[in-house]
Design a protein around this motif. Structure first.
Motif, PDB file in Angstrom:
ATOM      1  N   VAL A 263     -38.194   8.907 -56.932  1.00  0.00           N
ATOM      2  CA  VAL A 263     -37.065   9.935 -57.111  1.00  0.00           C
ATOM      3  C   VAL A 263     -37.016  10.321 -58.951  1.00  0.00           C
ATOM      4  O   VAL A 263     -36.736  11.403 -59.118  1.00  0.00           O
ATOM      5  N   LEU A 264     -37.461   9.274 -59.653  1.00  0.00           N
ATOM      6  CA  LEU A 264     -37.367   9.559 -60.854  1.00  0.00           C
ATOM      7  C   LEU A 264     -38.474  10.353 -61.317  1.00  0.00           C
ATOM      8  O   LEU A 264     -38.147  11.285 -62.322  1.00  0.00           O
ATOM      9  N   LYS A 265     -39.590  10.383 -60.859  1.00  0.00           N
ATOM     10  CA  LYS A 265     -40.850  11.248 -61.133  1.00  0.00           C
ATOM     11  C   LYS A 265     -40.432  12.598 -60.757  1.00  0.00           C
ATOM     12  O   LYS A 265     -40.653  13.535 -61.459  1.00  0.00           O
ATOM     13  N   ARG A 266     -39.804  12.855 -59.416  1.00  0.00           N
ATOM     14  CA  ARG A 266     -39.622  13.986 -58.957  1.00  0.00           C
ATOM     15  C   ARG A 266     -38.479  14.560 -59.699  1.00  0.00           C
ATOM     16  O   ARG A 266     -38.625  16.025 -60.113  1.00  0.00           O
ATOM     17  N   THR A 267     -37.551  13.936 -60.139  1.00  0.00           N
ATOM     18  CA  THR A 267     -36.355  14.630 -60.972  1.00  0.00           C
ATOM     19  C   THR A 267     -36.890  15.064 -62.412  1.00  0.00           C
ATOM     20  O   THR A 267     -36.570  16.258 -62.805  1.00  0.00           O
ATOM     21  N   PHE A 268     -37.877  14.296 -62.834  1.00  0.00           N
ATOM     22  CA  PHE A 268     -38.236  14.664 -64.141  1.00  0.00           C
ATOM     23  C   PHE A 268     -39.346  15.933 -64.074  1.00  0.00           C
ATOM     24  O   PHE A 268     -39.186  16.859 -64.750  1.00  0.00           O
ATOM     25  N   ASP A 269     -39.919  15.918 -62.999  1.00  0.00           N
ATOM     26  CA  ASP A 269     -40.512  17.105 -62.488  1.00  0.00           C
ATOM     27  C   ASP A 269     -39.996  18.600 -62.598  1.00  0.00           C
ATOM     28  O   ASP A 269     -40.313  19.507 -63.188  1.00  0.00           O
ATOM     29  N   LEU A 359     -45.130  26.561 -60.827  1.00  0.00           N
ATOM     30  CA  LEU A 359     -44.336  27.085 -59.762  1.00  0.00           C
ATOM     31  C   LEU A 359     -44.932  26.029 -58.484  1.00  0.00           C
ATOM     32  O   LEU A 359     -43.760  25.824 -57.837  1.00  0.00           O
ATOM     33  N   ASN A 360     -46.063  25.570 -58.569  1.00  0.00           N
ATOM     34  CA  ASN A 360     -46.391  24.622 -57.770  1.00  0.00           C
ATOM     35  C   ASN A 360     -45.438  23.307 -57.793  1.00  0.00           C
ATOM     36  O   ASN A 360     -45.300  22.651 -56.669  1.00  0.00           O
ATOM     37  N   VAL A 361     -45.158  23.051 -58.883  1.00  0.00           N
ATOM     38  CA  VAL A 361     -44.298  21.781 -59.163  1.00  0.00           C
ATOM     39  C   VAL A 361     -43.143  21.892 -58.436  1.00  0.00           C
ATOM     40  O   VAL A 361     -42.549  21.178 -57.884  1.00  0.00           O
ATOM     41  N   SER A 393     -55.242  10.535 -53.729  1.00  0.00           N
ATOM     42  CA  SER A 393     -54.223  11.465 -52.738  1.00  0.00           C
ATOM     43  C   SER A 393     -53.021  10.667 -52.468  1.00  0.00           C
ATOM     44  O   SER A 393     -52.018  11.257 -51.958  1.00  0.00           O
ATOM     45  N   LEU A 394     -53.075   9.602 -53.130  1.00  0.00           N
ATOM     46  CA  LEU A 394     -51.579   8.850 -52.963  1.00  0.00           C
ATOM     47  C   LEU A 394     -50.488   9.323 -54.060  1.00  0.00           C
ATOM     48  O   LEU A 394     -49.477   8.902 -53.648  1.00  0.00           O
ATOM     49  N   VAL A 395     -50.912  10.068 -54.882  1.00  0.00           N
ATOM     50  CA  VAL A 395     -49.649  10.716 -55.535  1.00  0.00           C
ATOM     51  C   VAL A 395     -50.041  12.244 -55.592  1.00  0.00           C
ATOM     52  O   VAL A 395     -51.144  12.750 -55.348  1.00  0.00           O
ATOM     53  N   ARG A 396     -48.873  12.820 -55.907  1.00  0.00           N
ATOM     54  CA  ARG A 396     -49.183  14.461 -56.056  1.00  0.00           C
ATOM     55  C   ARG A 396     -50.213  14.764 -57.143  1.00  0.00           C
ATOM     56  O   ARG A 396     -50.098  14.106 -58.485  1.00  0.00           O
ATOM     57  N   PRO A 397     -50.970  15.831 -56.985  1.00  0.00           N
ATOM     58  CA  PRO A 397     -51.847  16.306 -58.102  1.00  0.00           C
ATOM     59  C   PRO A 397     -51.173  16.798 -59.293  1.00  0.00           C
ATOM     60  O   PRO A 397     -49.954  17.264 -59.243  1.00  0.00           O
TER      61      PRO A 397
END
Length: 457
Positions: A263-269, A359-361, A393-397
């Motif tokens: 959640v933290l990483k996705r929010t920052f992204d 945009l992909n992010v 592949s265990l994390v988003r590119p």
């Protein structure tokens, strides 16, 4: 003859210097706000505050490993530790000012925090690079050797040879394939060997010989470091734990396996990508699009399928940097590639061709920081050739990543060797992710964009 090693004294010196800087900052602000620093009313409270915060700084270092700085650590990792440590420490300063009765800390705690951050970051970064520079001059080096000559050993030897700032002097041991214990011990003594590297991939010695080597090394105070096979071993996916005194290897749980970190990483992204798209891309995209159109016919954007999170295929968006050709999905770029346009060379050099990937992010297909997605044919080829390749592949590119900011970019030179180094860097990122590491990689990427990446092609 064993050389005197001065690194053991650096840790104590660095701790004392940090303590002095912290104390000096607080004393300065105390004096600025109160000329009676050592008056009977203020002295006890102020001095106690300094002592508590210094103790907190030193105690915190055992968790952040701020002073456990290996000579082969990169500035990216060191900066991540440093920023993490300083931020946590500053949080303690602000918290102490909020809960204590110290008027000074309640009034100027944010200014103190900013001063500490800037001073400590500058001083410690300067010391880090000074020590690195000293080692490039051939001083403060460590004598090492390799008792194996396989591919994994060559990768490490190549890294240590290129990075003079790590301070390793490699002594080539003759006749690695013909082990002679007396000659080996004599070689240690003659060259003052500190560490001997042996690859687990190297199978030329029997178990009895291997045991004898370890016994002799222990007797003569020579450290042995084992090099896991990049191609075969699954060491990335296991951690060492203990049941009472019995060591066992258990399946690793990576930082981004935890929901809070996800959640933290996705929010920052989302926040970072939104700001970049609104503040920069709204005016930059039209300019780049116009330059691409003026440079020749063809679309502005180039869309290519790449493997993403858990190997799901997605459409990766880039600015077009090549003339229209039929090899873009089958052939990687090479040095002086004639397919690349003039504006394309500039976009690749500055990494501006990757900007549409924000945009992909936003779509959730990529992250700001992570392993760079490769062409499908490249992934399919190296998945079978390099062990632990699929850990990427265990994390988003990512738009940028650990490998890219450490110079492991481009498809020139020894591609197989460079790819193995990339996988090691990506695996390190997956196993050691923190938000502060992402921030450090982003800052380093910004500097590469401004200065141009010499490894881009």
């Amino acid at each position: 003859m064993q050389r005197i090693r001065y690194s053991r004294y650096f840790k104590t010196s660095f701790i004392l210097l940090d303590v002095f800087v912290i104390a000096a900052v607080f004393v300065y602000f105390f004096l600025r706000n109160n000329d009676q620093l050592f008056s009977e009313e203020a002295s006890e409270q102020n001095i106690l505050s300094i002592i508590l915060l210094i103790f907190y700084w030193v105690l915190l270092s055992s968790r952040t490993k701020l002073y456990s700085v290996a000579r082969n650590i990169t500035y990216t990792i060191y900066l991540e530790r440093l920023v993490t440590h300083i931020f946590i420490f500053i949080f303690g300063v602000i918290l102490l000012g909020k809960v204590s009765n110290n008027e000074f800390l309640q009034q100027d705690r944010f200014l103190v925090a900013l001063s500490l951050f800037i001073l400590l970051l500058l001083i410690k970064s300067t010391l880090f690079f000074t020590l690195k520079y000293i080692r490039t001059l051939g001083l403060n080096y460590r004598n090492i050797m390799f008792l194996s000559n396989d591919s994994s050993s060559e990768i490490l030897k190549n890294i240590l040879t290129e990075r003079k700032d790590y301070g390793f002097k490699i002594h080539d041991y003759p006749n690695v394939d013909q082990l002679n214990f007396e000659k080996l011990v004599a070689f240690w003594k003659e060259n003052g060997i500190h560490t001997m590297y042996i690859s687990t991939e190297f199978k030329n010695y029997s178990k009895e010989q291997d045991s004898e080597v370890h016994g002799l090394a222990e007797k003569h105070k020579v450290r042995i470091s084992l090099i896991p096979s990049v191609i075969e071993n699954n060491f990335f996916q296991y951690d060492l734990e203990y049941t009472e005194t019995q060591p066992i290897l258990v399946q690793s749980k990576f930082p981004l396996d935890y929901l809070t970190n996800i959640v933290l990483k996705r929010t920052f992204d989302l926040l970072f990508s939104f700001l970049i798209l609104v503040l920069i891309c709204t005016w930059l995209f039209p300019i780049i699009a116009l330059l691409i159109k003026l440079n020749g016919k063809g679309p502005v954007f180039f869309v290519q399928k790449r493997y993403g999170y858990h190997d799901e295929v997605f459409n990766c968006i880039k600015f077009r940097t090549m003339y229209i050709n039929g090899d873009s999905a089958r052939k990687t770029t090479e040095e002086n590639d004639k397919r690349i346009t003039k504006i394309g060379k500039f976009l690749r050099k500055t990494s501006l061709d990757e900007m549409p990937q924000f945009l992909n992010v936003l779509k959730g297909e990529m992250s700001v920081v992570g392993p760079r997605p490769h062409m499908l044919l490249v992934d399919d080829f190296y998945k079978l050739k390099i062990g632990r390749y699929s850990i990427r592949s265990l994390v988003r590119p990512g738009i940028t990543g650990m490998a890219q900011v450490n110079g492991l970019r481009g498809d020139t030179g020894d591609v197989d060797m460079k790819m193995q180094k990339r996988i090691l860097a990506d695996a390190f990122y997956v196993k050691n992710w923190t938000l502060s590491l992402d921030l450090v990689i982003i800052f380093k990427t910004i500097f590469l964009v401004i200065g141009g990446d010499k490894n881009a092609n």
